[in-house]
Design a protein around this motif. Structure first.
Motif, PDB file in Angstrom:
ATOM      1  N   LYS A   8      -3.507  -4.785  19.171  1.00  7.41           N
ATOM      2  CA  LYS A   8      -4.482  -4.255  18.288  1.00  7.41           C
ATOM      3  C   LYS A   8      -4.518  -3.674  17.223  1.00  7.41           C
ATOM      4  CE  LYS A   8      -8.384  -0.341  18.610  1.00  7.41           C
ATOM      5  NZ  LYS A   8      -8.578  -0.493  17.682  1.00  7.41           N
ATOM      6  N   LEU A   9      -3.446  -3.814  16.257  1.00 10.89           N
ATOM      7  CA  LEU A   9      -3.146  -3.962  14.593  1.00 10.89           C
ATOM      8  C   LEU A   9      -3.463  -5.100  14.076  1.00 10.89           C
ATOM      9  CD1 LEU A   9       0.043  -1.481  14.409  1.00 10.89           C
ATOM     10  CD2 LEU A   9      -2.878  -0.894  12.741  1.00 10.89           C
ATOM     11  N   VAL A  10      -3.447  -6.360  15.100  1.00 13.57           N
ATOM     12  CA  VAL A  10      -3.030  -7.660  14.523  1.00 13.57           C
ATOM     13  C   VAL A  10      -4.750  -7.438  14.405  1.00 13.57           C
ATOM     14  CG1 VAL A  10      -2.640 -10.304  15.006  1.00 13.57           C
ATOM     15  CG2 VAL A  10      -0.596  -8.112  15.084  1.00 13.57           C
ATOM     16  N   VAL A  11      -4.700  -8.091  15.886  1.00 11.06           N
ATOM     17  CA  VAL A  11      -7.100  -8.094  16.193  1.00 11.06           C
ATOM     18  C   VAL A  11      -7.534  -7.433  15.107  1.00 11.06           C
ATOM     19  CG1 VAL A  11      -8.834  -7.987  17.909  1.00 11.06           C
ATOM     20  CG2 VAL A  11      -6.263  -8.522  18.604  1.00 11.06           C
ATOM     21  N   ASP A  12      -6.962  -6.001  14.942  1.00 10.10           N
ATOM     22  CA  ASP A  12      -8.434  -5.018  13.719  1.00 10.10           C
ATOM     23  C   ASP A  12      -7.948  -5.415  12.390  1.00 10.10           C
ATOM     24  OD1 ASP A  12      -9.463  -4.027  16.328  1.00 10.10           O
ATOM     25  OD2 ASP A  12      -8.529  -2.019  15.457  1.00 10.10           O
ATOM     26  N   LYS A  13      -6.790  -6.436  11.478  1.00  5.47           N
ATOM     27  CA  LYS A  13      -6.437  -6.129  10.334  1.00  5.47           C
ATOM     28  C   LYS A  13      -6.430  -7.787  10.567  1.00  5.47           C
ATOM     29  CE  LYS A  13      -3.883  -2.320  10.441  1.00  5.47           C
ATOM     30  NZ  LYS A  13      -4.996  -1.684   9.033  1.00  5.47           N
ATOM     31  N   VAL A  14      -5.785  -8.896  10.746  1.00  2.00           N
ATOM     32  CA  VAL A  14      -5.820 -10.162  10.855  1.00  2.00           C
ATOM     33  C   VAL A  14      -7.712 -11.427  11.184  1.00  2.00           C
ATOM     34  CG1 VAL A  14      -4.321 -12.510  10.855  1.00  2.00           C
ATOM     35  CG2 VAL A  14      -3.418 -10.141  11.165  1.00  2.00           C
ATOM     36  N   PRO A  15      -7.626 -11.531   9.766  1.00  2.28           N
ATOM     37  CA  PRO A  15      -9.149 -12.608  10.364  1.00  2.28           C
ATOM     38  C   PRO A  15      -8.952 -13.288  11.234  1.00  2.28           C
ATOM     39  CG  PRO A  15      -8.546 -12.071   7.817  1.00  2.28           C
ATOM     40  CD  PRO A  15      -7.312 -11.386   9.050  1.00  2.28           C
ATOM     41  N   THR A  16      -9.992 -12.947  12.303  1.00  2.00           N
ATOM     42  CA  THR A  16     -10.100 -14.124  13.339  1.00  2.00           C
ATOM     43  C   THR A  16     -10.798 -15.520  12.963  1.00  2.00           C
ATOM     44  OG1 THR A  16     -11.946 -12.754  13.833  1.00  2.00           O
ATOM     45  CG2 THR A  16      -9.648 -12.667  14.922  1.00  2.00           C
ATOM     46  N   GLU A  17     -11.509 -15.624  11.505  1.00  2.00           N
ATOM     47  CA  GLU A  17     -11.758 -16.762  11.024  1.00  2.00           C
ATOM     48  C   GLU A  17     -11.536 -18.057  10.859  1.00  2.00           C
ATOM     49  OE1 GLU A  17     -15.919 -16.186  10.198  1.00  2.00           O
ATOM     50  OE2 GLU A  17     -16.261 -14.181  11.286  1.00  2.00           O
ATOM     51  N   TYR A  18     -11.282 -19.033  10.468  1.00  2.00           N
ATOM     52  CA  TYR A  18     -10.871 -20.416   9.576  1.00  2.00           C
ATOM     53  C   TYR A  18     -11.941 -20.696   8.931  1.00  2.00           C
ATOM     54  CZ  TYR A  18      -8.928 -24.638   8.169  1.00  2.00           C
ATOM     55  OH  TYR A  18      -8.197 -25.530   7.417  1.00  2.00           O
ATOM     56  N   TYR A  56       5.791   1.530  10.352  1.00  4.69           N
ATOM     57  CA  TYR A  56       6.101   0.275   9.907  1.00  4.69           C
ATOM     58  C   TYR A  56       5.348  -0.590  10.236  1.00  4.69           C
ATOM     59  CZ  TYR A  56       9.204  -3.868   9.213  1.00  4.69           C
ATOM     60  OH  TYR A  56       9.648  -4.948   8.754  1.00  4.69           O
ATOM     61  N   ALA A  57       4.573  -0.846  11.631  1.00  2.31           N
ATOM     62  CA  ALA A  57       3.942  -1.917  12.007  1.00  2.31           C
ATOM     63  C   ALA A  57       2.720  -2.051  10.953  1.00  2.31           C
ATOM     64  CB  ALA A  57       3.736  -1.631  13.333  1.00  2.31           C
ATOM     65  N   ALA A  58       1.874  -0.764  11.122  1.00  2.00           N
ATOM     66  CA  ALA A  58       0.726  -1.207  10.152  1.00  2.00           C
ATOM     67  C   ALA A  58       0.477  -1.381   8.676  1.00  2.00           C
ATOM     68  CB  ALA A  58      -0.101  -0.010   9.964  1.00  2.00           C
ATOM     69  N   GLU A  59       1.834  -1.003   8.270  1.00  2.30           N
ATOM     70  CA  GLU A  59       1.530  -1.724   6.608  1.00  2.30           C
ATOM     71  C   GLU A  59       2.057  -3.143   7.056  1.00  2.30           C
ATOM     72  OE1 GLU A  59       6.378  -1.480   3.388  1.00  2.30           O
ATOM     73  OE2 GLU A  59       5.429   0.519   4.861  1.00  2.30           O
ATOM     74  N   MET A  60       3.408  -4.141   7.695  1.00  3.70           N
ATOM     75  CA  MET A  60       3.243  -5.123   7.834  1.00  3.70           C
ATOM     76  C   MET A  60       1.507  -5.463   8.272  1.00  3.70           C
ATOM     77  SD  MET A  60       6.563  -4.641   6.604  1.00  3.70           S
ATOM     78  CE  MET A  60       7.453  -6.230   6.220  1.00  3.70           C
ATOM     79  N   THR A  61       1.521  -5.585   9.066  1.00  4.16           N
ATOM     80  CA  THR A  61       0.516  -6.072   9.409  1.00  4.16           C
ATOM     81  C   THR A  61      -0.514  -5.995   8.044  1.00  4.16           C
ATOM     82  OG1 THR A  61       0.286  -4.585  12.029  1.00  4.16           O
ATOM     83  CG2 THR A  61      -1.420  -5.949  10.711  1.00  4.16           C
TER      84      THR A  61
END
Length: 321
Positions: A8-18, A56-61
């Motif tokens: 969920k962290l990855v989905v919420d934080k990393v943009p999904t559009e190229y 850690y996970a939130a910081e690195m994401t």
């Protein structure tokens, strides 16, 4: 932290559009419920580390998500963060257990200073770990196209007529200088901790090993190309040892959805007991690192690492197509 929370962290934080992010393909698939192998490995590791050092996970994401756009520069910035996560997972796995969680601290040391990646209690010994990852993509292109390569500084007249790839020794020098500065500040936090520099290279680990140990100009020798104003070889008294790990190409393969090499199953999991070994170089004048600490960290003394890649040299002639 649970695996699903890391996803969920990855989905919420990393943009999904190229082309908004180098990892948008993985984030977009995860958002649709398709967790690809690279994403699964990353999230599994982030969750594991976060259980030992919360936040850690939130910081690195956040750091990954903050690398906006696509391109070679962004790609190498992503690889550097992935390398930190990769090594930290190995430290967490090696750390002695204190209660329910491994005794690991992320970015320990004085507030406001540049601190090492982590410290951990491993086999009864506190160890501080600094991780460095060079930019190698352009260098790899040059390496693959030139018939000759120099892996350490040699007299110019030796190679002046060759079409060659120059050494990548300046990044190794910069890594030592940076680690020395960080560990100098860290010493006041935990003076008895061993201080280890991890360098994450690609499959051509002879390059950093030669930069460090070549008798012609190696950074850890009296003939080092890095000299003081008085002409003496620069030393790094706060670094006890260096691990040279040939893994950056595995991170490249993972992020390209290509098969991993050498039987590696998950590019974000540190321990791999087969080939290739992770080479450890004891610093001249540094405090000895116990064998049980090396074993826990999946490191092997350089002299025990078999293969030409682990032998320092100066000049390589590439042949074949």
């Amino acid at each position: 932290m649970q695996f699903d929370e890391a996803v969920k962290l990855v989905v919420d934080k990393v943009p999904t559009e190229y082309p908004k992010h180098m990892l948008c393909y993985f984030a977009a698939n995860a958002a649709r419920g398709v967790v690809l192998p690279f994403t699964a490995g990353l999230c599994r590791t982030l969750a594991e580390i976060d259980s030992a050092t919360p936040g850690y996970a939130a910081e690195m994401t956040d750091r990954l998500a903050g690398i906006a756009g696509t391109g070679e520069e962004q790609y190498e910035a992503v690889l550097q963060i992935l390398a930190e996560v990769y090594v930290t997972q190995g430290v967490v796995a090696a750390a002695s257990q204190g209660g329910a969680a491994a005794q690991v601290v992320h970015e320990p040391g004085p507030a406001g200073k540049k601190n090492p990646e982590c410290e951990a209690l491993i086999e009864g010994t506190w160890c501080a770990i600094e991780v460095k990852t060079p930019k190698l993509i352009a260098h790899a292109r040059q390496r693959s196209s030139n018939p000759w390569q120099v892996t350490a500084r040699v007299p110019r007249e030796t190679t002046k007529d060759f079409q060659l790839t120059p050494p990548r020794d300046n990044p190794v020098k910069d890594f030592l200088v940076s680690a020395e500065a960080k560990f100098t500040a860290y010493e006041g936090h935990r003076a008895d901790a061993l201080r280890l520099l991890f360098i994450i290279w690609d499959d051509f680990c002879n390059e950093p090993i030669s930069a460090l140990l070549s008798p012609v100009s190696g950074l850890l020798t009296d003939q080092s190309f890095h000299r003081t104003a008085a002409g003496a070889a620069v030393v790094y008294p706060h670094v006890d040892g260096i691990a040279v790990i040939r893994h950056q190409h595995q991170l490249l393969r993972a992020t390209r959805e290509e098969p991993l090499a050498d039987g590696v199953v998950d590019a974000i999991r540190f321990r791999h007991d087969g080939f290739p070994p992770k080479a450890f170089i004891q610093m001249p004048g540094g405090r000895p690192v116990p064998g049980d600490v090396l074993n826990a960290l999946n490191l092997a003394p350089l002299h025990a690492c078999l293969g030409a890649e682990y032998i320092p040299g100066e000049i390589i002639m590439w042949s074949g197509g």
